[in-house]
Design a protein around this motif. Structure first.
Motif, PDB file in Angstrom:
ATOM      1  N   THR A 142       4.132  -1.090  -3.623  1.00  0.00           N
ATOM      2  CA  THR A 142       3.704  -2.303  -4.312  1.00  0.00           C
ATOM      3  C   THR A 142       2.293  -2.149  -4.869  1.00  0.00           C
ATOM      4  O   THR A 142       1.535  -1.251  -4.485  1.00  0.00           O
ATOM      5  CB  THR A 142       3.718  -3.508  -3.368  1.00  0.00           C
ATOM      6  OG1 THR A 142       2.734  -3.309  -2.338  1.00  0.00           O
ATOM      7  CG2 THR A 142       5.098  -3.701  -2.739  1.00  0.00           C
ATOM      8  N   ASP A 145       1.420 -10.847  -9.265  1.00  0.00           N
ATOM      9  CA  ASP A 145       2.017 -10.841  -7.933  1.00  0.00           C
ATOM     10  C   ASP A 145       1.866  -9.433  -7.383  1.00  0.00           C
ATOM     11  O   ASP A 145       2.511  -8.495  -7.860  1.00  0.00           O
ATOM     12  CB  ASP A 145       3.491 -11.241  -7.990  1.00  0.00           C
ATOM     13  CG  ASP A 145       4.122 -11.389  -6.607  1.00  0.00           C
ATOM     14  OD1 ASP A 145       3.544 -10.866  -5.627  1.00  0.00           O
ATOM     15  OD2 ASP A 145       5.196 -12.007  -6.500  1.00  0.00           O
ATOM     16  N   ASP A 199       2.972  -8.127  -4.881  1.00  0.00           N
ATOM     17  CA  ASP A 199       4.171  -7.606  -4.234  1.00  0.00           C
ATOM     18  C   ASP A 199       5.194  -7.089  -5.240  1.00  0.00           C
ATOM     19  O   ASP A 199       6.300  -6.712  -4.862  1.00  0.00           O
ATOM     20  CB  ASP A 199       4.804  -8.676  -3.349  1.00  0.00           C
ATOM     21  CG  ASP A 199       3.947  -8.970  -2.129  1.00  0.00           C
ATOM     22  OD1 ASP A 199       3.333  -8.029  -1.591  1.00  0.00           O
ATOM     23  OD2 ASP A 199       3.867 -10.149  -1.713  1.00  0.00           O
ATOM     24  N   ARG A 200       4.822  -7.029  -6.508  1.00  0.00           N
ATOM     25  CA  ARG A 200       5.619  -6.305  -7.485  1.00  0.00           C
ATOM     26  C   ARG A 200       5.325  -4.815  -7.326  1.00  0.00           C
ATOM     27  O   ARG A 200       4.260  -4.434  -6.827  1.00  0.00           O
ATOM     28  CB  ARG A 200       5.254  -6.734  -8.907  1.00  0.00           C
ATOM     29  CG  ARG A 200       5.716  -8.129  -9.285  1.00  0.00           C
ATOM     30  CD  ARG A 200       5.338  -8.431 -10.710  1.00  0.00           C
ATOM     31  NE  ARG A 200       5.820  -9.721 -11.142  1.00  0.00           N
ATOM     32  CZ  ARG A 200       5.694 -10.181 -12.376  1.00  0.00           C
ATOM     33  NH1 ARG A 200       5.087  -9.449 -13.307  1.00  0.00           N
ATOM     34  NH2 ARG A 200       6.167 -11.368 -12.691  1.00  0.00           N
ATOM     35  N   LYS A 209       9.238  -9.015  -7.821  1.00  0.00           N
ATOM     36  CA  LYS A 209       8.796  -8.737  -6.457  1.00  0.00           C
ATOM     37  C   LYS A 209       9.793  -7.819  -5.747  1.00  0.00           C
ATOM     38  O   LYS A 209      11.002  -8.018  -5.831  1.00  0.00           O
ATOM     39  CB  LYS A 209       8.649 -10.052  -5.701  1.00  0.00           C
ATOM     40  CG  LYS A 209       8.216  -9.925  -4.263  1.00  0.00           C
ATOM     41  CD  LYS A 209       8.084 -11.305  -3.625  1.00  0.00           C
ATOM     42  CE  LYS A 209       7.715 -11.202  -2.148  1.00  0.00           C
ATOM     43  NZ  LYS A 209       7.566 -12.549  -1.550  1.00  0.00           N
TER      44      LYS A 209
END
Length: 217
Positions: A22, A40, A42-43, A129
């Motif tokens: 990530t 984001d 968490d991508r 994500k």
């Protein structure tokens, strides 16, 4: 370039990241985030070259050894394409880990072009994500779609054929192997057997990686 069909023996166990590296993980180890699709952490990290990915693996290995969390004789590195495909298939012999068709409700790709009769689905036009879609039978996420993933091997235009043990690809070359397909590609490109390549200094917004933990002894 997906043939000839080759029987592969993997002689040593290995671990593979359950999702792509990530942006949060990459930034923590390197201090920067080169990604195009931000907002984001968490991508998956993208716009990373093969050189960037291998540098990250070296940094992660050093970091985890210093922290006492890495057993002696182990290191993080990119998976070989044989390890990658073995993990992607998760015991299946179908075109994908989910059967012989693929919808964009199962993986992040251009849902206007599903694979082999699957229903037309959404097209997000960007990464999403990690872990947003169903895992394969071994608990690994996004092996199909989201971002292409760098592998360790130099690219060759064909597979060796016959029976081989722990293949690592040719000894030299000009391009490295990519696997898995990406968010801006068609469903058929996300099949377990699909291969692609890029020069090791290249990178784009649909290209990332995941790490393997392997024995070096």
């Amino acid at each position: 370039d997906e043939g000839p069909q080759t029987q592969v023996t993997i002689s040593r166990g290995f671990w593979l990241g359950k999702h792509e590296v990530t942006q949060r993980e990459y930034q923590a180890a390197t201090g920067n985030n080169p990604s195009y699709s931000t907002g984001d952490l968490d991508r998956p990290v993208e716009q990373v070259s093969w050189n960037d990915a291998t540098s990250y693996c070296a940094k992660l290995t050093a970091q985890e050894r210093t922290a006492g969390r890495l057993p002696s004789g182990y290191e993080y590195r990119l998976p070989t394409q044989a390890q990658w495909e073995y993990a992607c298939r998760a015991g299946t012999t179908t075109a994908t880990a989910f059967g012989n068709s693929l919808s964009s409700t199962q993986a992040n790709f251009d849902g206007h072009s599903p694979y082999n009769g699957a229903a037309v689905g959404p097209y997000l036009r960007q990464t999403t994500k990690v872990g947003s879609y169903q895992a394969n039978a071994w608990g690994l996420y996004d092996m199909h779609g989201n971002v292409w993933e760098w592998c360790l091997d130099w690219y060759a235009g064909s597979l060796p054929g016959g029976s081989v043990t722990d293949p690592k690809g040719p000894r030299s070359g000009s391009a490295r192997v990519l696997r898995g397909g990406g968010w801006d590609f068609q469903g058929q490109v996300c099949r377990s057997a699909r291969r692609n390549w890029l020069y090791p200094s290249g990178g784009n917004g649909a290209l990332g990686f995941r790490v393997a933990l392997v024995s070096v002894l």
